[in-house]
Design a protein around this motif. Structure first.
Motif, mmCIF file in Angstrom:
data_model
loop_
_atom_site.group_PDB
_atom_site.id
_atom_site.type_symbol
_atom_site.label_atom_id
_atom_site.label_comp_id
_atom_site.label_asym_id
_atom_site.label_seq_id
_atom_site.Cartn_x
_atom_site.Cartn_y
_atom_site.Cartn_z
ATOM 1 N N ASP A 1 38.715 39.274 44.792
ATOM 2 C CA ASP A 1 39.525 38.148 44.313
ATOM 3 C C ASP A 1 40.175 37.386 45.459
ATOM 4 O OD1 ASP A 1 38.900 38.705 41.754
ATOM 5 O OD2 ASP A 1 40.801 39.743 41.284
ATOM 6 N N ARG B 1 37.700 35.135 47.036
ATOM 7 C CA ARG B 1 37.387 33.990 46.160
ATOM 8 C C ARG B 1 38.503 32.938 46.227
ATOM 9 N NH1 ARG B 1 34.648 37.400 43.221
ATOM 10 N NH2 ARG B 1 36.439 38.238 42.090
ATOM 11 N N GLU C 1 38.199 29.118 47.484
ATOM 12 C CA GLU C 1 38.535 27.981 46.609
ATOM 13 C C GLU C 1 39.601 27.089 47.250
ATOM 14 O OE1 GLU C 1 37.793 30.506 42.572
ATOM 15 O OE2 GLU C 1 39.817 29.712 42.898
#
Ligand code: CS2
Length: 489
Positions: free
Chosen positions: A459, A462, A466
């Motif tokens: 996570d 990610r 992003e």
């Protein structure tokens, strides 16, 4: 020109030394004399000299050119320390004796460091000045380490100077000095000790290294005082408050903190008289300051640079950006262990210090040397937060801001990243990479101590990706506004 000097008559509103500096001998040699030492160690020492006397004046060594010595020596080491808060005040510091610099630095520094009267060698050379890797080893590729390993009797760097001075003292039967690192390295004393032992073993023998190990103390310290670079305004204020021209004036904030391990082999000034705190383990204080103050500083420096904010106070004047500083402080506080202090109150005090309208602390100044600063400030903090399951988005935001800063070009195509010892490697890694998918692995390969695998996966990885893409595509102001509005943790 009416220049500040030992013979100057007290004038203006400034506070002048209430002791006679020339009556005190030097007991400290300070390596890396710059604005921070002038606003911190020297200010504390000046107050002790004023309150108690003692042979604790300081001889400065400048390892980066002659400008500092050229400003201070004609003034007999005197300079104006300006404090800017709700009010502006000034004090003439008398604790500095003179500054060694230039072609004969090595021999002059060694002669000061080998005098029996020298009982402490203190250091502020910034993170990159030591030649110690982020995991605490001697960096043989560091220019000063490489040079000093091949020419140990004419050293140019901190570690080479310390080892040679200790060798000469031992040979002359003079007890060693205590080595006092005052830079924002985690476990600064312990790391410097290991690197000194490693260096001594390399160029001398295990017997000498064993002597250092047994005899020389390297207390760790936590130092804190926000000290911007001096500007024309600093010099103008100095003149106004002292009645003298002072080319060495420095300005700083009212707050200051110094936490020191009480482990000195040859005596020390009673710095507690000036508010220093002596403890047996500095670790938790250091973690609090590096992760909260310095971590938030680095985050706001990169995101500030990318959103048109010249000074830290400009970041704090933007409510959305200030909210992200608050988020960072809270997330960092959650990783600090072992301190019976109110970290919420510490965070409030930091936000107030960052907002000080009288201090012009440039985000560009803090953005320098990111490769040296980020591992203890952001990466270690993020890894601990992941481990403990506390909020991590603030750290992904900080790292994405740095990555975007490395990738950004100004309108004429020039990189905005310049001041970093690894700038060339970073720019080469980032060149041609237009999105996070290309940029992140390239920078992670160049700097695994900033972007280790653990932060590139899952996570966290990610979110990092992003946020980086959003910063690259939409620009920093839009991302700041959205992050603050979403209240994401
Ligand atoms: C800053 C520090 O330049 C920077 O990286 O974070 O110099 C900071 O101002 C000091 O550590 C405050 O004590």
């Amino acid at each position: 020109m009416n220049r500040l000097a030992a013979t100057s008559f007290a004038a203006g509103e400034a506070e002048w030394p209430r002791y006679r500096p020339e009556e005190h001998r030097a007991g400290i040699v300070h390596l890396g004399l710059g604005n921070f030492a002038k606003a911190h160690l020297l200010a504390y020492t000046d107050e002790v000299l004023s309150a108690k006397g003692g042979d604790w004046r300081v001889i400065g060594v400048s390892l980066r050119g002659t400008a500092v010595a050229e400003a201070l020596n004609p003034q007999d080491g005197r300079y104006t320390l300006i404090t800017r808060g709700a009010e502006t005040s000034a004090r003439i510091i008398g604790a500095l004796k003179y500054v060694v610099a230039g072609a004969r630095t090595a021999s002059c520094a060694l002669s000061a460091m080998t005098r029996p009267a020298c009982r402490i060698v203190s250091i502020t050379v910034t993170e990159k000045g030591y030649g110690i890797t982020s995991d605490g080893h001697l960096d043989r590729a560091h220019p000063a380490i490489a040079a000093d390993l091949s020419q140990p009797d004419a050293p140019l760097g901190v570690i080479g100077l310390i080892v040679e001075a200790l060798r000469q003292r031992r040979a002359a039967g003079i007890a060693p000095f205590t080595v006092l690192s005052c830079d924002n390295l985690s476990h600064n004393g312990a790391k410097l000790r290991r690197a000194v032992l490693d260096f001594a073993t390399q160029i001398h023998d295990a017997d000498f290294a064993g002597w250092i190990e047994a005899q020389v103390r390297f207390p760790s310290t936590m130092v804190d005082r926000i000290t911007p670079a001096s500007t024309a305004e600093t010099f103008a204020t100095a003149k106004e408050l002292t009645g003298h021209e002072d080319l060495a004036a420095v300005e700083t904030e009212p707050f200051r903190q110094w936490v020191i391990e009480d482990d000195f082999g040859a005596g020390r000034p009673e710095w507690e008289l000036a508010g220093a705190v002596f403890v047996s383990d500095v670790g938790p204080y250091e973690q609090m300051k590096l992760r909260m103050l310095n971590g938030a500083h680095s985050m706001l420096a990169y995101s500030g640079q990318l959103s048109g904010k010249t000074y830290v106070r400009d970041v704090m004047a933007d409510p959305a950006h200030a909210a992200l500083v608050r988020r960072h402080l809270a997330a960092a506080a959650a990783t600090v262990r072992g301190l019976a202090l109110d970290l919420g109150a510490y965070a409030d005090a930091l936000a107030e210090r960052f907002s000080n309208p009288a201090i012009a602390h440039a985000t560009a100044q803090i953005a320098m040397d990111g490769t040296q600063k980020l591992p203890p400030r952001i990466t270690a903090t993020a890894l601990d937060a992941l481990e403990a399951g506390t909020p991590t988005r603030a750290f992904a935001f900080a790292l994405a801001s740095w990555v975007t800063y490395v990738a950004r070009r100004s309108a004429d195509g020039a990189p905005i990243l310049t001041d970093d010892p690894r700038a060339q490697a970073l720019l080469a890694a980032a060149s041609g990479a237009r999105n996070a998918a290309a940029l992140l692995p390239a920078l992670a390969a160049a700097c695994p101590d900033i972007l280790p695998e653990r932060l590139m996966a899952g996570d966290f990885g990610r979110t990092l990706s992003e946020l980086t893409d959003a910063m690259l595509r939409e620009g920093m102001p839009a991302v700041i506004a959205r992050e603050a509005a979403s209240g994401g943790v």
